[in-house]
Design an enzyme around this catalytic site. Structure first.
Site, short mmCIF file in Angstrom:
data_model
loop_
_atom_site.label_atom_id
_atom_site.label_comp_id
_atom_site.label_asym_id
_atom_site.label_seq_id
_atom_site.Cartn_x
_atom_site.Cartn_y
_atom_site.Cartn_z
N ASP A 187 -75.99 6.00 4.52
CA ASP A 187 -75.47 4.63 5.33
C ASP A 187 -74.22 4.20 4.75
O ASP A 187 -74.31 3.04 3.64
CB ASP A 187 -76.98 3.58 4.67
CG ASP A 187 -78.06 3.98 5.64
OD1 ASP A 187 -77.94 4.72 6.33
OD2 ASP A 187 -79.17 3.31 4.88
N ASP A 190 -73.35 -1.65 -0.09
CA ASP A 190 -74.97 -1.82 0.30
C ASP A 190 -75.77 -0.77 -0.20
O ASP A 190 -76.75 -0.53 -0.05
CB ASP A 190 -74.95 -1.79 1.95
CG ASP A 190 -76.62 -2.36 2.14
OD1 ASP A 190 -76.95 -3.33 1.44
OD2 ASP A 190 -77.07 -1.78 3.23
#
Length: 281
Positions: free
Chosen positions: A185, A168
């Site tokens: 993340d 991502d």
């Protein structure tokens, strides 16, 4: 501010002394600034599965190993215990990735532990002691963009050498401190060898981050680091100190239609997510 319910046990156990405020809210978690003794840290509170907007989780979880056979059977049977365990495994994947990637020479926030759905980790700051901005909130000179893009490509390379793909990566998941990019993340982190979508996701990660830097240094748009890395990875010739060129000669053989369609689906998902993040600041 009112203490979030999930952080209350950490205060009771003395792991957190005070919640200072909300830092950001994403598709899978909300991040708070907290005081732990004399340090300011981040507390990442994972959202319940019913409240997460993250799509296609199965694509990302493929290849994640579960050593406990009872847990594996429960997950496959979709029992409540199995769903709870799947959540723990999903959250644990980010913590494990942070430790593994730090050891591999990738700049990531230092984790301090996962406590019942709350990840305590280092707060990345700017040169003045404030919270470091995400890439989408800053502008760069052409020279700085080229330098930082090369740094991120090195981190992506080291991730792949460690057997992982971010899954991502974009300007929303990279912070900029006084020493350069810091990648954040990782709950969507992909097993590079055990996930059939790993190559497609690596290509998407590299494309997304390259498009950002190419705003300031357009020549970067002509590079092909993902393909170069993946070819070396498949040949078992990739190493953490590899000198990449960004050049790649594409095959003239017929395209893999399924892979192309999967890339289109991921690109659409990514664009919708990008628009949502931009709308929500």
């Amino acid at each position: 501010m009112k203490v979030p319910r999930r952080i209350e046990p950490l205060i009771e156990d003395g792991l957190v002394d005070q919640v200072l405020g909300s830092l950001m809210s994403g598709k899978e978690a909300q991040v708070f600034l907290v005081r732990c003794g004399d340090e300011i840290r981040c507390a990442k509170v994972y959202k319940d599965i019913a409240k997460r907007s993250f799509k296609n989780a199965v694509q990302y979880q493929e290849g994640r190993k579960i050593r406990n056979s009872r847990r594996q059977r429960a997950i496959e049977g979709r029992s409540k215990y199995g769903r709870d365990q799947q959540e723990v495994i999903w959250q644990r994947a980010e913590v494990d990735a942070l430790y593994k990637l730090a050891d591999a020479g990738v700049r990531v926030p230092k984790p301090y532990g996962l406590f019942d759905g709350v990840l305590l980790m280092e707060l990345i700051t700017d040169g003045n002691g404030g919270v470091a901005p995400r890439l989408n909130d800053i502008t760069l000179s052409a020279e700085q963009a080229v330098t930082d893009h090369a740094t991120v490509m090195t981190y992506v390379l080291r991730m792949l050498c460690a057997g992982l793909v971010h899954g991502d990566l974009s300007e929303f998941n990279v912070l900029q401190d006084e020493n350069g990019p810091v990648i954040i993340d990782f709950p969507q982190v992909v097993n590079a060898s055990g996930n059939n979508n790993a190559k497609t996701m690596l290509q998407r990660d590299v494309r997304n981050i390259t498009q950002y830097y190419a705003q300031f240094a357009p020549e970067l748009a002509e590079t092909h680091y993902a393909e170069e890395m993946w070819e070396l990875h498949e040949k078992s010739e990739l190493n953490p100190d590899q000198k990449l060129t960004g050049k790649f000669t594409f095959s003239t053989e017929a395209a893999d239609v399924d892979s192309v369609l999967n890339m289109i689906d991921l690109a659409l998902e990514d664009e919708l997510d990008r628009q949502n993040r931009a709308d929500n600041g």
